[in-house]
Design a protein around this motif. Structure first.
Motif, mmCIF file in Angstrom:
data_model
loop_
_atom_site.group_PDB
_atom_site.id
_atom_site.type_symbol
_atom_site.label_atom_id
_atom_site.label_comp_id
_atom_site.label_asym_id
_atom_site.label_seq_id
_atom_site.Cartn_x
_atom_site.Cartn_y
_atom_site.Cartn_z
ATOM 1 N N VAL A 79 0.860 -1.182 0.000
ATOM 2 C CA VAL A 79 0.000 0.000 0.000
ATOM 3 C C VAL A 79 0.896 1.230 0.000
ATOM 4 O O VAL A 79 1.862 1.311 0.780
ATOM 5 N N ARG A 80 0.583 2.177 -0.868
ATOM 6 C CA ARG A 80 1.393 3.393 -1.011
ATOM 7 C C ARG A 80 0.587 4.623 -0.605
ATOM 8 O O ARG A 80 -0.601 4.722 -0.924
ATOM 9 N N LEU A 81 1.268 5.561 0.063
ATOM 10 C CA LEU A 81 0.657 6.824 0.470
ATOM 11 C C LEU A 81 1.278 7.956 -0.328
ATOM 12 O O LEU A 81 2.452 7.874 -0.728
ATOM 13 N N GLU B 65 5.429 7.273 1.566
ATOM 14 C CA GLU B 65 5.556 6.117 2.447
ATOM 15 C C GLU B 65 4.938 4.877 1.811
ATOM 16 O O GLU B 65 3.934 4.951 1.116
ATOM 17 N N ILE B 66 5.578 3.752 2.076
ATOM 18 C CA ILE B 66 5.118 2.473 1.545
ATOM 19 C C ILE B 66 5.075 1.476 2.695
ATOM 20 O O ILE B 66 5.980 1.435 3.528
ATOM 21 N N LYS C 76 -3.950 10.488 -0.614
ATOM 22 C CA LYS C 76 -4.306 9.438 -1.554
ATOM 23 C C LYS C 76 -3.594 8.137 -1.161
ATOM 24 O O LYS C 76 -2.401 8.137 -0.883
ATOM 25 N N ILE C 77 -4.383 7.074 -1.118
ATOM 26 C CA ILE C 77 -3.864 5.748 -0.833
ATOM 27 C C ILE C 77 -3.977 4.921 -2.111
ATOM 28 O O ILE C 77 -5.030 4.904 -2.753
ATOM 29 N N LYS C 78 -2.906 4.239 -2.455
ATOM 30 C CA LYS C 78 -2.908 3.438 -3.682
ATOM 31 C C LYS C 78 -2.498 2.010 -3.357
ATOM 32 O O LYS C 78 -1.504 1.771 -2.673
ATOM 33 N N ILE C 79 -3.268 1.066 -3.870
ATOM 34 C CA ILE C 79 -2.955 -0.353 -3.709
ATOM 35 C C ILE C 79 -2.074 -0.783 -4.877
ATOM 36 O O ILE C 79 -2.394 -0.520 -6.046
ATOM 37 N N ASP C 80 -0.962 -1.430 -4.576
ATOM 38 C CA ASP C 80 -0.074 -1.946 -5.621
ATOM 39 C C ASP C 80 -0.659 -3.276 -6.108
ATOM 40 O O ASP C 80 -0.530 -4.311 -5.448
#
Length: 203
Positions: free
Chosen positions: A130-132, A136-137, A157-161
């Motif tokens: 999960v990336r912010l 930060e990861i 924003k939160i992004k799912i890898d």
């Protein structure tokens, strides 16, 4: 024996929101109003800019904050109290930094009953990245949970890898989501997954 008067001096400073927790007040870190400051038997309350000033008559005082006046979710990023030697007609500066425990937490899970919430009977999925937007990861642990801590309040924003998700699963939420993080709060952003239908065999 001659009688010695206690020296009279001033203690002043600021109570501020230490967003990055570095124990220093940076340009984007405002003062906090309404915090009670205690210096020995003397006390005062910070003004709208987080500033305070106390006139004291003593050889030495311990300066601290009334914990009941600190907003919920904040902890000290500086020392909780300071012992100050008073010198006659002189001013000593004592600042206190408070940082919020704002964070983002979530669980990645196979949503067996398709209700969007982690329940007993769901399968929790580790090692999903999960990336912010801060750079930060993190990744989900063995029980499927992840946590970003000490995040500045505001929109993130939160992004799912997706490359880290096992191939047999697909997320049922958007890959990238925006959250509005309130000060001193933990925002919950779960990652429900569904199991892909098995591919049809061809003759």
């Amino acid at each position: 024996l001659p009688f010695r008067w206690n020296p009279t001096g001033t203690i002043q400073g600021i109570i501020y929101k230490d967003y990055n927790g570095n124990s220093l007040q940076d340009s984007n870190e405002p003062g906090m109003a309404g915090i009670k400051v205690i210096a020995g038997k003397y006390e005062t309350v910070t003004n709208e800019n987080g500033e305070y000033s106390i006139k004291v008559s003593a050889k030495k005082v311990s300066v601290s904050l009334d914990l009941k006046t600190i907003p919920q979710g904040f902890v000290f990023s500086t020392a909780l109290s300071r012992d100050i030697l008073i010198e006659n007609n002189e001013s000593k500066r004592v600042n206190f930094g408070l940082t919020s425990r704002s964070g983002i937490y979530g669980v990645a899970f196979l949503d067996v009953n398709e209700n969007g919430k982690p329940d007993r009977g769901d399968k929790f999925i580790p090692n999903i990245v999960v990336r912010l937007d801060t750079g930060e990861i993190t990744k989900t642990d063995y029980v499927g949970s992840y946590f970003f801590e000490n995040i500045n309040p505001g929109k993130h924003k939160i992004k799912i890898d997706v490359s880290s998700i096992p191939i047999r699963y697909t997320p049922t939420i958007k890959i990238e989501n925006e959250v509005d993080l309130a000060e001193g709060m933990t925002y919950v952003e779960n990652i429900p997954l569904k199991e892909n239908a098995p591919a049809e065999k061809t003759e």
